[in-house]
Design a protein around this motif. Structure first.
Motif, mmCIF file in Angstrom:
data_model
loop_
_atom_site.group_PDB
_atom_site.id
_atom_site.type_symbol
_atom_site.label_atom_id
_atom_site.label_comp_id
_atom_site.label_asym_id
_atom_site.label_seq_id
_atom_site.Cartn_x
_atom_site.Cartn_y
_atom_site.Cartn_z
ATOM 1 N N ALA A 70 -9.349 42.345 -68.789
ATOM 2 C CA ALA A 70 -8.106 41.379 -68.322
ATOM 3 C C ALA A 70 -8.790 39.943 -67.296
ATOM 4 C CB ALA A 70 -7.581 42.098 -67.205
ATOM 5 N N ARG A 71 -7.916 39.178 -66.748
ATOM 6 C CA ARG A 71 -8.849 38.032 -66.254
ATOM 7 C C ARG A 71 -8.915 38.362 -64.859
ATOM 8 N NH1 ARG A 71 -6.127 34.138 -63.391
ATOM 9 N NH2 ARG A 71 -4.137 34.933 -63.886
ATOM 10 N N PRO A 72 -10.101 39.042 -64.459
ATOM 11 C CA PRO A 72 -10.332 38.649 -63.230
ATOM 12 C C PRO A 72 -9.667 37.506 -61.838
ATOM 13 C CG PRO A 72 -11.821 37.651 -63.522
ATOM 14 C CD PRO A 72 -11.138 37.980 -64.716
ATOM 15 N N TRP A 73 -9.351 38.769 -60.904
ATOM 16 C CA TRP A 73 -8.430 37.538 -59.777
ATOM 17 C C TRP A 73 -8.566 36.801 -59.076
ATOM 18 C CZ3 TRP A 73 -9.285 37.184 -54.647
ATOM 19 C CH2 TRP A 73 -10.859 38.229 -54.644
ATOM 20 N N ASN A 74 -9.405 37.020 -58.730
ATOM 21 C CA ASN A 74 -10.370 35.788 -58.725
ATOM 22 C C ASN A 74 -11.424 34.281 -59.382
ATOM 23 O OD1 ASN A 74 -12.284 37.662 -59.596
ATOM 24 N ND2 ASN A 74 -14.108 36.761 -58.136
ATOM 25 N N LEU A 75 -10.267 34.898 -61.140
ATOM 26 C CA LEU A 75 -11.271 33.772 -61.895
ATOM 27 C C LEU A 75 -9.752 32.890 -62.179
ATOM 28 C CD1 LEU A 75 -12.702 31.920 -63.680
ATOM 29 C CD2 LEU A 75 -11.624 33.414 -65.808
ATOM 30 N N PRO A 76 -9.136 31.397 -61.094
ATOM 31 C CA PRO A 76 -7.675 31.334 -61.413
ATOM 32 C C PRO A 76 -7.239 30.979 -62.700
ATOM 33 C CG PRO A 76 -9.203 29.365 -60.623
ATOM 34 C CD PRO A 76 -9.921 30.877 -60.748
ATOM 35 N N MET A 77 -5.757 31.123 -63.211
ATOM 36 C CA MET A 77 -5.218 30.029 -64.017
ATOM 37 C C MET A 77 -5.188 28.514 -63.325
ATOM 38 S SD MET A 77 -4.693 30.347 -67.727
ATOM 39 C CE MET A 77 -4.069 31.292 -67.663
ATOM 40 N N THR A 78 -5.940 27.276 -64.168
ATOM 41 C CA THR A 78 -4.670 26.362 -64.390
ATOM 42 C C THR A 78 -3.821 26.229 -64.268
ATOM 43 O OG1 THR A 78 -5.340 25.600 -66.946
ATOM 44 C CG2 THR A 78 -7.325 25.286 -64.058
ATOM 45 N N MET B 100 -1.910 24.041 -66.083
ATOM 46 C CA MET B 100 -1.752 23.707 -67.629
ATOM 47 C C MET B 100 -1.769 24.914 -68.470
ATOM 48 S SD MET B 100 -3.832 19.653 -68.240
ATOM 49 C CE MET B 100 -3.262 20.099 -69.914
ATOM 50 N N GLY B 101 -2.788 25.447 -67.601
ATOM 51 C CA GLY B 101 -3.286 26.850 -68.821
ATOM 52 C C GLY B 101 -1.441 27.739 -68.208
ATOM 53 N N GLU B 102 -1.091 27.612 -67.293
ATOM 54 C CA GLU B 102 0.666 28.191 -67.165
ATOM 55 C C GLU B 102 1.074 28.298 -67.513
ATOM 56 O OE1 GLU B 102 0.985 28.345 -63.053
ATOM 57 O OE2 GLU B 102 -0.144 29.641 -62.215
ATOM 58 N N ILE B 103 0.892 26.453 -68.262
ATOM 59 C CA ILE B 103 2.377 25.977 -68.567
ATOM 60 C C ILE B 103 2.268 26.190 -70.391
ATOM 61 C CG2 ILE B 103 3.672 24.039 -69.428
ATOM 62 C CD1 ILE B 103 3.965 24.995 -66.411
ATOM 63 N N PHE B 104 1.474 26.400 -71.019
ATOM 64 C CA PHE B 104 0.695 26.625 -72.388
ATOM 65 C C PHE B 104 0.920 27.493 -73.076
ATOM 66 C CE2 PHE B 104 -2.452 26.721 -75.679
ATOM 67 C CZ PHE B 104 -1.473 25.653 -76.792
ATOM 68 N N LEU C 76 -8.032 25.493 -73.657
ATOM 69 C CA LEU C 76 -8.183 25.858 -72.954
ATOM 70 C C LEU C 76 -8.878 26.920 -72.050
ATOM 71 C CD1 LEU C 76 -4.519 24.630 -71.961
ATOM 72 C CD2 LEU C 76 -6.856 24.073 -70.515
ATOM 73 N N ALA C 77 -9.288 27.992 -73.806
ATOM 74 C CA ALA C 77 -9.240 29.268 -73.580
ATOM 75 C C ALA C 77 -11.637 28.658 -73.311
ATOM 76 C CB ALA C 77 -9.132 29.944 -74.721
ATOM 77 N N LEU C 78 -12.075 28.171 -73.353
ATOM 78 C CA LEU C 78 -13.097 27.844 -74.129
ATOM 79 C C LEU C 78 -13.530 27.287 -72.155
ATOM 80 C CD1 LEU C 78 -15.728 27.438 -74.847
ATOM 81 C CD2 LEU C 78 -15.228 24.884 -75.250
ATOM 82 N N ALA C 79 -12.180 27.053 -71.737
ATOM 83 C CA ALA C 79 -12.457 26.341 -70.440
ATOM 84 C C ALA C 79 -12.892 27.545 -69.375
ATOM 85 C CB ALA C 79 -11.837 25.274 -69.986
ATOM 86 N N LEU C 80 -11.789 27.933 -69.812
ATOM 87 C CA LEU C 80 -11.742 30.336 -68.763
ATOM 88 C C LEU C 80 -13.101 30.809 -69.032
ATOM 89 C CD1 LEU C 80 -8.066 30.770 -68.986
ATOM 90 C CD2 LEU C 80 -8.968 30.376 -66.860
ATOM 91 N N ALA C 81 -13.585 30.867 -70.368
ATOM 92 C CA ALA C 81 -14.538 31.376 -70.666
ATOM 93 C C ALA C 81 -16.072 30.806 -69.761
ATOM 94 C CB ALA C 81 -14.874 31.562 -71.773
ATOM 95 N N ARG D 76 -5.258 27.286 -57.609
ATOM 96 C CA ARG D 76 -4.254 27.222 -59.195
ATOM 97 C C ARG D 76 -4.335 25.541 -59.486
ATOM 98 N NH1 ARG D 76 1.177 25.034 -60.403
ATOM 99 N NH2 ARG D 76 2.161 25.958 -62.303
ATOM 100 N N PRO D 77 -5.221 24.932 -59.140
ATOM 101 C CA PRO D 77 -5.948 23.876 -59.849
ATOM 102 C C PRO D 77 -5.217 22.920 -60.751
ATOM 103 C CG PRO D 77 -7.261 24.921 -60.742
ATOM 104 C CD PRO D 77 -6.885 25.533 -59.824
ATOM 105 N N TRP D 78 -4.585 21.742 -61.096
ATOM 106 C CA TRP D 78 -4.187 21.227 -62.153
ATOM 107 C C TRP D 78 -4.579 21.734 -64.318
ATOM 108 C CZ3 TRP D 78 -5.516 16.201 -65.428
ATOM 109 C CH2 TRP D 78 -4.514 16.040 -66.249
ATOM 110 N N ALA D 79 -5.955 21.764 -63.748
ATOM 111 C CA ALA D 79 -6.481 21.576 -64.772
ATOM 112 C C ALA D 79 -8.266 22.356 -64.799
ATOM 113 C CB ALA D 79 -7.195 19.966 -65.686
ATOM 114 N N PRO D 80 -8.841 23.086 -65.991
ATOM 115 C CA PRO D 80 -9.843 22.845 -65.691
ATOM 116 C C PRO D 80 -11.297 21.994 -65.051
ATOM 117 C CG PRO D 80 -9.648 23.881 -67.265
ATOM 118 C CD PRO D 80 -8.168 22.559 -66.867
#
Length: 450
Positions: free
Chosen positions: A358-366, A368-372, A265-270, A169-173
């Motif tokens: 779906a978002r895979p379990w080993n791809l963490p959501m930051t 910032m992403g959770e809040i937004f 944020l979506a681009l960072a996840l992709a 659970r990092p702070w940001a990408p």
């Protein structure tokens, strides 16, 4: 080798004789008169008994190796230790070594205190007006909320350095962390500053004095405000931001800013998903602006989950391309971008209904992403919806504005007696009685009167 003097603690003749034999040097002074095995056999001692006797039965003083501080002869603990002490020569005795360690500890404390004082002079804690959430940009509000909602802030009012946030659970990408931290530091109006309690290595030094520069990712921050208690500042800010996120209304500029934050944020996840899938196939590619542009183009039409689908298939095809031979890993990895672009273009042109992953379990959501996505946009699963189809929650608008906008967008309800101005052929009938052409009815008005 050296001269050894024994100071016996045991009064047993057999033990004293065994110790003399153990520490007896050869005639040439370069070795030992007997091996340890021979000594044990001669005096009927087990290995454990021999070891305990050497350690507790006597002190073996090396008269040629003295402590440089007090001049006391060094004490050896074993034959191997004799060789080490003779090689090192000037070795502190245990008491002098303890004194030296205490002195070093005092110097370290004094040095740390001097560093802290120097940092406090350059990075003093400011007491200024409390930042107003209504004047913050949406990015600043989300970044601050995620940064200061860390439980560590409750203790001293200082954040955890962004570089050491947990990997799950990092702070940001990771690709944007340094840029986000810099943007937050230069927010207008100012919202936070470097905390003087940060690790000294988080500050740049020159001639023992902080230069005023910091290392992003290593430094901790405190929230600006008039409250003397730093933890209380963050509590107030989080309470205000939670109220706006939950009840609204949003500050007016946020209505034009949310899509930019979403897309970023979506681009960072992709991008992170692309790196992860290439890594699973042992392929590596340095993502540049061309790669990010391709992913952004796909995200403009498709949801993040659908783009995951394109990436998954493209990386799998690139791995097969490499396995067929004729290309190196770099060429195979670089071909992935072309495959993603082509797949998105074909799906867009043909209007295909692309399955969303779906978002895979080993791809963490930051954080910032959770809040937004959850707190601000109220999206239960942002991977399943494209940004062009997203709307802010209803409470984002003021009550009067929301009512008027909703009324203007609501389609008018047709009344039963309303007629279109130009009826279609399906609406034209012949009267059953007289055959006159009429609209909507089966019998004309004149025949109804008969």
């Amino acid at each position: 080798m050296t001269t050894i003097e024994l100071d016996f603690f045991s009064e047993e003749p057999n033990e004293i004789a065994a110790l003399r034999a153990y520490w007896q040097l050869a005639d040439d002074g370069e070795g030992w008169a007997q091996t340890v095995t021979q000594v044990r056999q001669q005096y009927n001692l087990s290995p454990l008994q021999m070891t305990r006797l050497v350690r507790e039965g006597a002190d073996a003083r090396l008269l040629d190796v003295a402590c440089p501080r007090c001049g006391e002869a060094a004490i050896a603990t074993s034959r191997t230790n004799v060789t080490e002490l003779a090689r090192l020569a000037n070795v502190l005795c245990p008491s002098c070594k303890a004194v030296a360690q205490a002195e070093q500890a005092q110097l370290a404390v004094a040095r740390a205190t001097a560093q802290r004082n120097a940092i406090a002079e350059v990075f003093a804690v400011h007491h200024t007006n409390t930042p107003d959430p209504q004047e913050m940009s949406l990015f600043t509000a989300v970044a601050l909320h995620s940064l200061f909602s860390d439980p560590a802030v409750e203790d001293e009012g200082m954040t955890t350095p962004t570089k050491i946030w947990p990997k799950d659970r990092p702070w940001a990408p990771d690709r944007l962390r340094t840029d986000y931290e810099r943007r937050l530091l230069h927010a207008d109006p100012p919202v936070m500053r470097a905390h003087p309690g940060s690790h000294p290595d988080a500050f740049a030094w020159e001639d023992g004095t902080p230069t005023g520069s910091i290392y992003l990712g290593d430094v901790s921050y405190y929230l600006l405000g008039a409250e003397s208690s730093l933890p209380a500042r963050s509590v107030w800010l989080l309470r205000e931001l939670n109220r706006i996120f939950r009840e609204g209304p949003w500050p007016a500029p946020w209505h034009n800013q949310w899509k930019g934050v979403w897309d970023e944020l979506a681009l960072a996840l992709a991008s992170a998903y692309l790196d992860m899938k290439l890594g699973e196939h042992h392929l590596d590619m340095k993502q540049g602006e061309g790669t990010l542009t391709t992913l952004s183009d796909a995200l403009a039409t498709f949801s993040l989950g659908q783009v995951f689908n394109f990436i998954y298939r493209a990386t799998k095809d690139s791995a097969a391309y490499y396995q067929r031979g004729g290309v190196n890993k770099r060429q195979a990895a670089n071909s992935t971008i072309g495959r993603i672009s082509a797949a998105a273009d074909r799906a867009r042109a043909n209007g295909w209904d692309v399955k969303a992953f779906a978002r895979p379990w080993n791809l963490p959501m930051t954080a910032m992403g959770e809040i937004f996505f959850s707190k601000v946009m109220w999206q239960p699963d942002m991977t399943q919806v494209a940004s062009r189809d997203v709307n802010p929650p209803l409470h984002a608008w003021a009550a009067q504005e929301s009512t008027s906008d909703t009324a203007s967008e609501r389609p008018s309800e047709e009344r039963p007696d309303e007629r279109p101005e130009s009826p279609s052929d399906d609406d034209i009938n012949d009267c059953f009685d007289c055959g006159r052409r009429i609209y909507y009815e089966t019998i004309c008005e004149q025949c109804k009167l008969l």
